[in-house]
Design a protein around this motif. Structure first.
Motif, mmCIF file in Angstrom:
data_model
loop_
_atom_site.group_PDB
_atom_site.id
_atom_site.type_symbol
_atom_site.label_atom_id
_atom_site.label_comp_id
_atom_site.label_asym_id
_atom_site.label_seq_id
_atom_site.Cartn_x
_atom_site.Cartn_y
_atom_site.Cartn_z
ATOM 1 N N ALA A 124 0.842 -1.212 0.000
ATOM 2 C CA ALA A 124 0.000 0.000 0.000
ATOM 3 C C ALA A 124 0.874 1.258 0.000
ATOM 4 N N LYS A 125 1.972 1.191 0.748
ATOM 5 C CA LYS A 125 2.897 2.334 0.805
ATOM 6 C C LYS A 125 3.524 2.564 -0.575
ATOM 7 N N ARG A 126 3.900 1.474 -1.255
ATOM 8 C CA ARG A 126 4.508 1.603 -2.592
ATOM 9 C C ARG A 126 3.494 2.122 -3.609
ATOM 10 N N GLN A 127 2.220 1.709 -3.449
ATOM 11 C CA GLN A 127 1.175 2.247 -4.338
ATOM 12 C C GLN A 127 1.099 3.766 -4.210
ATOM 13 N N MET A 128 1.109 4.260 -2.958
ATOM 14 C CA MET A 128 1.040 5.706 -2.745
ATOM 15 C C MET A 128 2.267 6.406 -3.331
ATOM 16 N N THR A 129 3.436 5.756 -3.228
ATOM 17 C CA THR A 129 4.659 6.324 -3.819
ATOM 18 C C THR A 129 4.492 6.464 -5.329
ATOM 19 N N TRP A 130 3.871 5.449 -5.959
ATOM 20 C CA TRP A 130 3.644 5.512 -7.419
ATOM 21 C C TRP A 130 2.706 6.676 -7.757
ATOM 22 N N PHE A 131 1.612 6.804 -7.006
ATOM 23 C CA PHE A 131 0.633 7.857 -7.308
ATOM 24 C C PHE A 131 1.257 9.250 -7.119
ATOM 25 N N ARG A 132 2.090 9.400 -6.093
ATOM 26 C CA ARG A 132 2.795 10.687 -5.908
ATOM 27 C C ARG A 132 3.737 10.931 -7.087
#
Length: 312
Positions: free
Chosen positions: A274-282
């Motif tokens: 989930a943390k990596r998903q947010m990194t991608w979206f940022r």
């Protein structure tokens, strides 16, 4: 023609699908999934398909929201970004031709970015010699190689979000190596204009939801689902390739870990995912995408109204 597409993205457990379904009911829309694992049939609990989310009760009426790109291929096959881009575009054109609103919904950032931006991709064949050379390397070593190849190619594909096993890292290296060695005319699909809405959930609330949902999925039969796939003759290494639930539950079933170890390691892996998903979206925002973030914890009606105000 249909109005502009709406994209709903966010990390796992942020409530994207129920929101997309509620929105589709309001605008007469159809949902196109952007999830790299929900394409597989009979992989339901572990991929979190939650198909009940597409069935709404409005007053006394049952409304079924049409969805696309879920259950379109067999477990054990290696579905990829090239295929997804084509399948998305076919579904998108069909929906637009019928004058319906397309709603893209999911958490696989690479898939979302590829279709919105119209990535120029080419199909990449397997390279058995390269695979043999790489098979003894650790995930850390493979990741290092991949970073170097990406720098040479100027590529922003294969973020860590989707490279969480050696098999996936090897496939990513194979693709980057091929693209480096074969500069060639690639298939062109146009970029797609879309309102992009991100569902933001506070980190602690997200962690709590992830843990609660994992317990529920195990109680709903996730282990039996993986056992049934293995009993079908799907090799354990293919299930390990799919990562997260399928990786850790398979390790438990084949006796490599205890139940408690499986639960603990899987829970940590989903939080990290989930943390990596947010990194991608940022990263998407840095690459020029305008994402309108809305609060996941608002009442559903308020979230839908907020999106409609942005869209209209």
């Amino acid at each position: 023609m249909a109005k502009q597409m709406i994209t709903i993205l966010g990390p796992t457990a942020s409530g994207k699908t129920p929101l997309a379904a509620a929105l589709a009911e309001k605008v007469g829309g159809e949902i196109i999934s952007a999830d790299s694992r929900q394409v597989y049939r009979r992989m339901d609990i572990g991929t979190g398909k939650d198909l009940g989310d597409y069935i709404l009760k409005i007053k006394d009426e049952i409304v079924k929201i049409p969805y696309h790109l879920i259950d379109i291929c067999e477990p054990g096959t290696k579905y990829n970004l090239f295929q997804y881009q084509q399948d998305f575009y076919d579904a998108y054109q069909d929906i637009c031709r019928r004058g319906v609103v397309p709603i893209l919904c999911g958490g696989t950032g690479l898939y979302i970015e590829a279709v919105l931006k119209g990535y120029k991709l080419s199909p990449v064949p397997q390279n058995p010699e390269l695979r043999q050379r790489l098979e003894s390397k650790s995930l850390e070593e493979l990741t290092e190689m991949l970073v170097e190849l990406k720098e040479k190619n100027g590529s922003n594909m294969h973020n860590k979000t989707d490279v969480d096993s050696c098999q996936r890292a090897i496939r990513a290296i194979e693709i980057e190596t091929y693209n480096l060695e074969h500069p060639m005319p690639r298939r062109e699909l146009p970029p797609v204009d879309s309102l992009i809405v991100g569902v933001h959930i506070d980190r602690e609330q997200r962690r709590e939801k992830i843990s609660r949902r994992l317990k529920a999925r195990l109680e709903e039969g996730m282990i039996d689902e993986v056992k049934a796939l293995l009993a079908e003759g799907i090799p354990s290494e293919d299930l390990l390739y799919y990562g997260l639930e399928y990786k850790f539950v398979t390790e438990y079933i084949i006796g490599n870990t205890t139940y408690d170890e499986m639960f603990q390691h899987l829970e940590i892996a989903i939080h990290q995912f989930a943390k990596r998903q947010m990194t991608w979206f940022r990263g998407m925002e840095r690459r020029g995408f305008k994402i309108h973030w809305i609060d996941a914890m608002q009442p559903m009606d308020d979230k839908v109204k907020e999106i409609l105000a942005l869209w209209q």
